[in-house]
Write a protein that holds these residues in place. Structure first.
Motif, PDB file in Angstrom:
ATOM      1  N   PHE A 154       0.746  -1.205  -0.027  1.00 52.43           N
ATOM      2  CA  PHE A 154      -0.065   0.093   0.100  1.00 52.43           C
ATOM      3  C   PHE A 154       0.876   1.195  -0.005  1.00 52.43           C
ATOM      4  O   PHE A 154       0.634   2.329  -0.850  1.00 52.43           O
ATOM      5  N   THR A 155       1.869   1.101   0.803  1.00 58.96           N
ATOM      6  CA  THR A 155       2.898   2.487   0.700  1.00 58.96           C
ATOM      7  C   THR A 155       3.467   2.691  -0.334  1.00 58.96           C
ATOM      8  O   THR A 155       3.865   3.870  -0.903  1.00 58.96           O
ATOM      9  N   TYR A 156       3.823   1.548  -1.186  1.00 54.88           N
ATOM     10  CA  TYR A 156       4.524   1.769  -2.432  1.00 54.88           C
ATOM     11  C   TYR A 156       3.429   2.396  -3.420  1.00 54.88           C
ATOM     12  O   TYR A 156       3.931   3.032  -4.199  1.00 54.88           O
ATOM     13  N   LEU A 175       1.527   5.753   7.339  1.00 50.98           N
ATOM     14  CA  LEU A 175       0.719   4.737   8.061  1.00 50.98           C
ATOM     15  C   LEU A 175       1.690   3.851   8.631  1.00 50.98           C
ATOM     16  O   LEU A 175       1.621   3.536  10.074  1.00 50.98           O
ATOM     17  N   ILE A 176       3.002   3.544   8.124  1.00 49.18           N
ATOM     18  CA  ILE A 176       3.751   2.792   8.907  1.00 49.18           C
ATOM     19  C   ILE A 176       4.525   3.577  10.067  1.00 49.18           C
ATOM     20  O   ILE A 176       4.703   3.056  11.105  1.00 49.18           O
ATOM     21  N   ALA A 181       5.155   4.125  15.743  1.00 48.94           N
ATOM     22  CA  ALA A 181       4.915   4.774  16.942  1.00 48.94           C
ATOM     23  C   ALA A 181       4.307   4.216  18.183  1.00 48.94           C
ATOM     24  O   ALA A 181       4.348   3.958  19.283  1.00 48.94           O
ATOM     25  N   LEU A 182       3.096   3.386  17.540  1.00 52.33           N
ATOM     26  CA  LEU A 182       2.090   2.645  18.366  1.00 52.33           C
ATOM     27  C   LEU A 182       2.788   1.741  19.109  1.00 52.33           C
ATOM     28  O   LEU A 182       2.758   1.223  20.295  1.00 52.33           O
TER      29      LEU A 182
END
Length: 229
Positions: A154-156, A175-176, A181-182
């Motif tokens: 999805f990031t790509y 998103l990543i 961070a979470l």
């Protein structure tokens, strides 16, 4: 990545991704029924633990294969079987929901079989990362590494789309970054899990193989994303 709501509503979840979800949750259902004594008799209480030992992944299995050259099927299968055994219902449910959501998002661009290949490659990539970075005896269970692989895909796709629009491609990694961070926050509060290399490896693999899996390769993908903008 901006798709109109009508197209998104009509676009189904890739069938192979749906099948993976059904298998994973089916395994978890068997564990739950066995733990409650509803199937399998008294020995069913230990089904989950037995499955974790039989189908989970450890770096030592990969080391054995590499050092001996013996392609033992019971070791090789662990590179692909670990996403289907979870330590709890909660882990299985969260991983399953994320699998469906991200499989659908990526499936809006990639062909259904390409999404499946992305899942498989990320599963193997997660195991290899666990072997390379994690401890030899650290166990890997659950469906998060391939889910992170879908996040990589999805990031790509978003990275390419932003580039085609002339926007900052750094935004594709929000998103990543948020998930990382979470994980950091939960790690500080409750202790860090030892399988984080597999999540990172799954994401990196998903991002790396996506150009080959996108329809028509990188050039065709750019044109397609422009038309959908």
């Amino acid at each position: 990545m901006s798709f109109n709501s009508e197209e998104r509503a009509l676009n189904p979840i890739p069938p192979l991704i749906l099948a993976l979800f059904v298998v994973s949750m089916g395994v978890e259902l068997v564990f739950q029924l066995g733990a409650r004594g509803l199937v399998g008799g008294p020995q069913a209480v230990g089904w989950r633990q037995a499955a974790l030992m039989d189908f989970g992944f450890q770096g030592q299995f990969a080391t054995y294969l590499a050092e001996t050259g013996q392609l033992r099927p019971d070791f090789l299968i662990r590179f692909l079987s670990y996403p289907f055994v979870h330590v709890s219902f909660t882990q299985a449910l969260i991983a399953g929901v994320m699998l469906l959501a991200l499989g659908k998002f990526v499936g809006e661009i990639m062909a259904p079989f390409a999404v499946f290949l992305l899942y498989v490659a990320s599963t193997i990539g997660g195991a290899l990362a666990m072997w390379a970075v994690g401890g030899e005896t650290d166990w890997l269970f659950g469906g998060f590494p391939p889910v992170y692989g879908l996040i990589g895909g999805f990031t790509y796709l978003l990275w390419v789309r932003l580039g085609a629009m002339g926007a900052s491609q750094v935004q594709a990694f929000r998103l990543i970054a948020m998930l990382a961070a979470l994980q950091l926050i939960f790690g500080v509060l409750f202790g860090f899990t030892r399988d984080w290399p597999a999540d990172l490896g799954g994401f990196a693999t998903g991002f790396a193989v996506s150009p080959a899996l996108a329809p028509g390769g990188f050039t065709a993908l750019v044109e397609r994303l422009k038309r959908r903008g």
